[in-house]
Design a protein around this motif. Structure first.
Motif, short mmCIF file in Angstrom:
data_model
loop_
_atom_site.label_atom_id
_atom_site.label_comp_id
_atom_site.label_asym_id
_atom_site.label_seq_id
_atom_site.Cartn_x
_atom_site.Cartn_y
_atom_site.Cartn_z
N LYS A 339 0.83 -1.21 0.00
CA LYS A 339 0.00 0.00 0.00
C LYS A 339 0.87 1.25 0.00
CE LYS A 339 -4.08 2.06 0.47
NZ LYS A 339 -5.11 2.00 -0.58
N ARG A 340 1.95 1.23 0.78
CA ARG A 340 2.83 2.39 0.84
C ARG A 340 3.54 2.62 -0.49
NH1 ARG A 340 4.43 0.26 5.91
NH2 ARG A 340 6.53 -0.18 5.15
N LEU A 341 3.75 1.56 -1.24
CA LEU A 341 4.48 1.68 -2.50
C LEU A 341 3.59 2.06 -3.67
CD1 LEU A 341 6.95 -1.34 -2.32
CD2 LEU A 341 7.36 1.02 -1.68
N LYS A 391 1.81 -1.72 -12.72
CA LYS A 391 3.27 -1.57 -12.63
C LYS A 391 3.70 -0.26 -11.97
CE LYS A 391 4.07 -4.42 -16.71
NZ LYS A 391 4.51 -4.46 -18.13
N LEU A 392 2.76 0.63 -11.70
CA LEU A 392 3.12 1.92 -11.12
C LEU A 392 3.40 1.80 -9.63
CD1 LEU A 392 0.47 4.17 -12.90
CD2 LEU A 392 2.93 4.14 -13.35
N LYS A 406 8.00 9.57 0.11
CA LYS A 406 7.38 8.61 -0.80
C LYS A 406 6.54 7.54 -0.11
CE LYS A 406 11.62 5.79 -1.38
NZ LYS A 406 12.72 6.70 -1.05
N PHE A 407 6.92 7.15 1.09
CA PHE A 407 6.16 6.10 1.77
C PHE A 407 4.91 6.63 2.47
CE2 PHE A 407 10.54 4.08 2.20
CZ PHE A 407 10.39 3.37 1.03
N TYR A 408 4.73 7.96 2.46
CA TYR A 408 3.57 8.57 3.09
C TYR A 408 2.52 8.99 2.07
CZ TYR A 408 6.58 8.57 7.15
OH TYR A 408 7.41 8.16 8.16
N CYS A 409 2.96 9.38 0.88
CA CYS A 409 2.00 9.77 -0.15
C CYS A 409 1.82 8.69 -1.20
CB CYS A 409 2.40 11.08 -0.81
SG CYS A 409 3.59 10.89 -2.14
N SER A 410 2.76 7.75 -1.27
CA SER A 410 2.69 6.61 -2.19
C SER A 410 2.61 7.02 -3.66
CB SER A 410 1.50 5.71 -1.83
OG SER A 410 1.56 5.33 -0.47
N GLY A 411 3.17 8.17 -3.96
CA GLY A 411 3.24 8.59 -5.36
C GLY A 411 2.20 9.58 -5.80
N GLY A 412 1.24 9.90 -4.93
CA GLY A 412 0.25 10.91 -5.26
C GLY A 412 -0.85 10.43 -6.18
N LEU A 424 1.35 9.34 -16.45
CA LEU A 424 0.99 8.77 -15.14
C LEU A 424 2.18 8.70 -14.20
CD1 LEU A 424 -1.28 5.81 -16.33
CD2 LEU A 424 -2.06 7.90 -15.20
N THR A 425 3.38 8.72 -14.72
CA THR A 425 4.56 8.55 -13.88
C THR A 425 5.16 9.87 -13.40
OG1 THR A 425 6.18 8.56 -15.69
CG2 THR A 425 5.12 6.46 -15.16
#
Length: 459
Positions: A339-341, A391-392, A406-412, A424-425
């Protein structure tokens, strides 16, 4: 990797990969700038005019112990795991059910274009389409028992008879398939009455109540079709629902814009109305719009977040606390690694269904037919898109890979990323900056709370 900052007279150091949080003195705070690249003698020379040699040596040795214990400058153990994420074969466990593409308000910032979602037409979901959607979720959820369904719009209360029938259908089907539906509804509150309120409180696991804060702010951005505001009409209804839910399992949810960069006042206003669960989020809009947040506003928003964080911390001491969604953080456990990733799971674990049965990765993508991944009659047709979403993760995005948060927003938000960069990236840059500040504030509140608790115990 570490991240360090000062807020509310506290020096805070976050070790990114272990998740450890440290409160340090001034000498340790300064040494950390040089620890990785310099030895003790060099650091003593660099800081000789700021601290005594004994202070520097003592702090240096304490840092060394923390490094050896792997709670400071710890190694990244997650990147290798992230490489296996696209092989995980996720199951769909949550659905945003668009029971209406219509609305009785004309909110100026509405991403759904008053419920039309770029389609140029208004529509209501039929009971038959809703049944197919719930059947699709059951079939797609594998052995997962708890399933989330959010009745969404537009304004879902405009189709409330169908909502009730779908809840009843879901309760029948969950018994047959060993499932448990947790229903949520998001509403602007205009159509709420005693009967609807009673039904929601009895049958909905959660409810999201849309209001932007102070009367003048709410009425400015959320008028009805005659141009009048709804604040006076909805506040008593929202207060009734929140109280009858014992101030849990709901959110009052607002949006702030360039017109109220003092949005902390709106958050506190909602808290003063008695609401214990509050979310007020930044608008995401084209910078050419008069209410859009742009780069020039970021520092002002930083300052406001910090001011609000200090206020919330003070209120906790006065037993007048409330939960502000963006400052809620779990430092002891938190979400699982996957989930964090990967974040919200749009297009893989979460989908949105339109009134006519099209399937999209999430409610924010609805209307952009390039992201229509299937329909309820034929199922998922765009496996290529699903594979792309699968894959994202934070290690497949260059801007996220080395970001301390990054581990708190997980990529937005993926939709925001696509809308601003057509990719998307590539995360939405302003959104990233504001998210990082919110995480800093959230950690500070937790740290202050822990220190207060320690002081109380010592007394």
């Amino acid at each position: 990797m570490i991240h360090k900052y000062s807020m509310n007279s506290l020096n805070i150091v976050l070790d990114i990969h272990s998740g450890s949080v440290h409160i340090v003195d001034d000498v340790t705070f300064r040494i950390l700038d040089y620890y990785k690249e310099n030895d003790l003698a060099e650091i003593k020379n660099i800081l000789k005019n700021n601290f005594t040699q004994d202070e520097i040596e003592e702090s240096y040795n304490e840092i060394k112990i923390l490094v050896n214990d792997e709670v400071l400058f710890s190694e990244d153990i997650y990147e290798e795991y992230a490489q296996t994420i696209d092989n995980r074969n996720p199951i769909i466990k949550a659905m945003c059910l668009h029971v209406t593409h219509d609305c009785n308000l004309k909110c100026k910032y509405c991403f759904a274009e008053e419920g039309e979602y770029q389609s140029g037409k208004r529509s209501l979901m039929s009971f038959e389409t809703g049944k197919k959607a719930l059947d699709f979720l059951i079939k797609s959820s594998g052995t997962r028992k708890n399933l989330e369904v959010d009745f969404f719009g537009g304004e879902p209360l405009m189709n409330f008879d169908v909502v009730k029938k779908l809840v009843e259908y879901g309760r029948e089907e969950e018994k047959k398939h060993n499932k448990n539906f947790r229903f949520t509804i998001t509403t602007n509150g205009v159509l709420l009455n005693d009967e609807i309120e009673k039904y929601i409180n009895e049958h909905m696991h959660n409810i999201v109540l849309s209001i932007d804060g102070r009367e003048e702010i709410n009425n400015l951005m959320r008028p009805n079709y005659s141009g009048k505001g709804t604040y006076d009409k909805i506040v008593p209804k929202f207060q009734s629902i929140a109280d009858k839910r014992n101030q849990t399992d709901y959110y009052v949810r607002g949006t702030f814009t360039k017109h109220n960069l003092d949005f902390g006042e709106d958050v506190l206003h909602l808290a003063d109305l008695g609401f214990k669960q509050v979310s007020v989020e930044p608008v995401v809009a084209d910078v050419n719009l008069d209410y859009a947040i742009c780069e020039d506003d970021v520092q002002t928003i930083y300052d406001e977040y910090e001011r609000l964080a200090v206020k919330i911390s003070e209120r906790k001491k006065e037993d007048k606390d409330f939960n502000f969604f963006h400052f809620m953080i779990d430092l002891s456990g938190g979400p699982c690694v996957a989930k964090r990733l990967v974040g919200c799971g749009a297009g893989t674990e979460y989908v949105a269904i339109t009134p006519s049965g099209e399937i999209y990765p999430c409610h924010q993508f609805v209307g952009n037919t390039d992201f229509e991944i299937g329909n309820l009659d034929e199922g998922i047709k765009r496996e290529d898109l699903v594979s792309q979403f699968t894959k994202l993760n934070v290690y497949t995005k260059d801007e996220c890979k080395n970001c301390w948060a990054k581990f708190y927003c997980s990529g937005g938000c993926l939709s925001n990323a696509y809308n601003f960069s057509n990719d998307l990236t590539k995360p939405y840059e302003i959104g990233c900056k504001l998210q990082r500040k919110r995480v800093e504030c959230a950690i500070m509140i937790k740290v202050a709370e822990a220190l207060d608790s320690m002081e109380t115990e010592e007394e």
